[in-house]
Design a protein around this motif. Sequence first.
Motif, PDB file in Angstrom:
ATOM      1  N   TRP A   1       4.927  22.758  12.029  1.00 38.13           N
ATOM      2  CA  TRP A   1       4.385  21.776  12.971  1.00 38.13           C
ATOM      3  C   TRP A   1       5.239  21.736  14.241  1.00 38.13           C
ATOM      4  CZ3 TRP A   1       6.830  17.430  14.874  1.00 38.13           C
ATOM      5  CH2 TRP A   1       6.029  16.586  15.643  1.00 38.13           C
ATOM      6  N   MET A   2       6.559  21.739  14.073  1.00 36.95           N
ATOM      7  CA  MET A   2       7.452  21.736  15.245  1.00 36.95           C
ATOM      8  C   MET A   2       7.243  22.989  16.084  1.00 36.95           C
ATOM      9  SD  MET A   2      11.123  20.292  13.904  1.00 36.95           S
ATOM     10  CE  MET A   2      11.929  20.596  15.475  1.00 36.95           C
ATOM     11  N   GLN A   3       7.134  24.140  15.400  1.00 33.49           N
ATOM     12  CA  GLN A   3       6.961  25.394  16.121  1.00 33.49           C
ATOM     13  C   GLN A   3       5.686  25.362  16.946  1.00 33.49           C
ATOM     14  OE1 GLN A   3       6.515  28.911  13.683  1.00 33.49           O
ATOM     15  NE2 GLN A   3       7.377  30.206  15.284  1.00 33.49           N
ATOM     16  N   GLN A   4       4.632  24.864  16.371  1.00 30.93           N
ATOM     17  CA  GLN A   4       3.350  24.810  17.076  1.00 30.93           C
ATOM     18  C   GLN A   4       3.375  23.767  18.193  1.00 30.93           C
ATOM     19  OE1 GLN A   4       0.094  23.798  14.532  1.00 30.93           O
ATOM     20  NE2 GLN A   4      -1.412  23.881  16.172  1.00 30.93           N
ATOM     21  N   THR A   5       3.831  22.568  17.888  1.00 27.22           N
ATOM     22  CA  THR A   5       3.802  21.465  18.854  1.00 27.22           C
ATOM     23  C   THR A   5       4.729  21.702  20.038  1.00 27.22           C
ATOM     24  OG1 THR A   5       3.292  19.927  17.061  1.00 27.22           O
ATOM     25  CG2 THR A   5       4.093  18.963  19.114  1.00 27.22           C
ATOM     26  N   LEU A   6       5.909  22.241  19.762  1.00 26.27           N
ATOM     27  CA  LEU A   6       6.902  22.426  20.822  1.00 26.27           C
ATOM     28  C   LEU A   6       6.880  23.829  21.412  1.00 26.27           C
ATOM     29  CD1 LEU A   6       9.873  20.554  19.115  1.00 26.27           C
ATOM     30  CD2 LEU A   6       8.295  19.657  20.846  1.00 26.27           C
ATOM     31  N   ALA A   7       6.026  24.705  20.908  1.00 20.93           N
ATOM     32  CA  ALA A   7       5.933  26.103  21.362  1.00 20.93           C
ATOM     33  C   ALA A   7       7.311  26.754  21.318  1.00 20.93           C
ATOM     34  CB  ALA A   7       5.326  26.170  22.760  1.00 20.93           C
ATOM     35  N   LEU A   8       7.917  26.712  20.129  1.00 22.70           N
ATOM     36  CA  LEU A   8       9.254  27.282  19.954  1.00 22.70           C
ATOM     37  C   LEU A   8       9.204  28.804  19.977  1.00 22.70           C
ATOM     38  CD1 LEU A   8      10.558  25.091  16.978  1.00 22.70           C
ATOM     39  CD2 LEU A   8      11.009  24.767  19.414  1.00 22.70           C
TER      40      LEU A   8
ATOM     41  N   GLU B   1      19.521  20.150  21.216  1.00 23.40           N
ATOM     42  CA  GLU B   1      20.348  21.054  22.015  1.00 23.40           C
ATOM     43  C   GLU B   1      19.790  22.473  22.026  1.00 23.40           C
ATOM     44  OE1 GLU B   1      24.307  20.640  20.482  1.00 23.40           O
ATOM     45  OE2 GLU B   1      24.596  18.694  21.443  1.00 23.40           O
ATOM     46  N   ILE B   2      18.985  22.822  21.040  1.00 18.61           N
ATOM     47  CA  ILE B   2      18.380  24.154  20.958  1.00 18.61           C
ATOM     48  C   ILE B   2      17.170  24.256  21.888  1.00 18.61           C
ATOM     49  CG2 ILE B   2      17.170  25.724  19.366  1.00 18.61           C
ATOM     50  CD1 ILE B   2      18.973  24.551  17.133  1.00 18.61           C
TER      51      ILE B   2
ATOM     52  N   ARG C   1      12.558  19.320  24.722  1.00 21.62           N
ATOM     53  CA  ARG C   1      13.409  18.208  24.289  1.00 21.62           C
ATOM     54  C   ARG C   1      12.728  16.874  24.568  1.00 21.62           C
ATOM     55  NH1 ARG C   1      17.649  19.148  27.314  1.00 21.62           N
ATOM     56  NH2 ARG C   1      18.417  20.698  25.857  1.00 21.62           N
ATOM     57  N   GLU C   2      12.155  16.745  25.757  1.00 24.21           N
ATOM     58  CA  GLU C   2      11.474  15.498  26.113  1.00 24.21           C
ATOM     59  C   GLU C   2      10.303  15.229  25.169  1.00 24.21           C
ATOM     60  OE1 GLU C   2       9.021  13.490  29.813  1.00 24.21           O
ATOM     61  OE2 GLU C   2      10.304  15.221  30.210  1.00 24.21           O
ATOM     62  N   THR C   3       9.511  16.253  24.891  1.00 26.22           N
ATOM     63  CA  THR C   3       8.383  16.103  23.962  1.00 26.22           C
ATOM     64  C   THR C   3       8.882  15.747  22.572  1.00 26.22           C
ATOM     65  OG1 THR C   3       7.098  17.719  25.214  1.00 26.22           O
ATOM     66  CG2 THR C   3       6.378  17.271  22.967  1.00 26.22           C
ATOM     67  N   TYR C   4       9.913  16.446  22.111  1.00 28.40           N
ATOM     68  CA  TYR C   4      10.501  16.226  20.781  1.00 28.40           C
ATOM     69  C   TYR C   4      10.981  14.785  20.633  1.00 28.40           C
ATOM     70  CZ  TYR C   4      13.913  17.066  16.973  1.00 28.40           C
ATOM     71  OH  TYR C   4      14.652  17.025  15.812  1.00 28.40           O
TER      72      TYR C   4
ATOM     73  N   VAL D   1      19.441   9.505  21.731  1.00 26.14           N
ATOM     74  CA  VAL D   1      19.833  10.905  21.914  1.00 26.14           C
ATOM     75  C   VAL D   1      19.107  11.476  23.124  1.00 26.14           C
ATOM     76  CG1 VAL D   1      19.775  13.187  20.880  1.00 26.14           C
ATOM     77  CG2 VAL D   1      20.239  11.207  19.460  1.00 26.14           C
ATOM     78  N   ASN D   2      19.833  12.052  24.037  1.00 23.70           N
ATOM     79  CA  ASN D   2      19.243  12.713  25.222  1.00 23.70           C
ATOM     80  C   ASN D   2      20.091  13.864  25.643  1.00 23.70           C
ATOM     81  OD1 ASN D   2      16.819  11.390  25.668  1.00 23.70           O
ATOM     82  ND2 ASN D   2      17.821   9.748  26.809  1.00 23.70           N
TER      83      ASN D   2
END
Length: 152
Positions: A40-47, A125-126, A132-135, A151-152
Amino acid sequence: MKRALLVILAGLVSGVLAHVAWFDTHRPAGGEGLDSQLAWMQQTLALSPEQFARIKALHEQSSPQLLALAAQVARMRDEFAAFERERRTTGEVDFLEFAGFVEQRRAVDRECAESTRRLVLAASEILNPDQRETYLTLLNPALKGTDAVGVN
């Protein structure tokens, strides 16, 4: 009379089919496991593949500690249920023992919040700034009440 029952039955069947179809199409992908959450993270954040590998390693590394904390929380939930059963049964509570339980629970809550904060910070940080903003925006509702929100 048979026609009215047939119309009602057809309406009920249509409603159930529509209900099942809607929930089937809106069901979240995957399951509850780490792999489905990371997908889900990979898809949502386009990792990128490199980001995904680093975040997966990070989660796998922190998994034993998080599982231990989850076991502590479950044990404490059972312990609280025992306190509550005793209170209902006897009408008495050992306030010193309960105060110790409350302090232990606060310590576990702090440890959970700190480990969550560390994991979110390390994962963020990755990510690049947009990711990061979306996450953090997506995690913010789940992190309400913990120190990890800042956390920012």
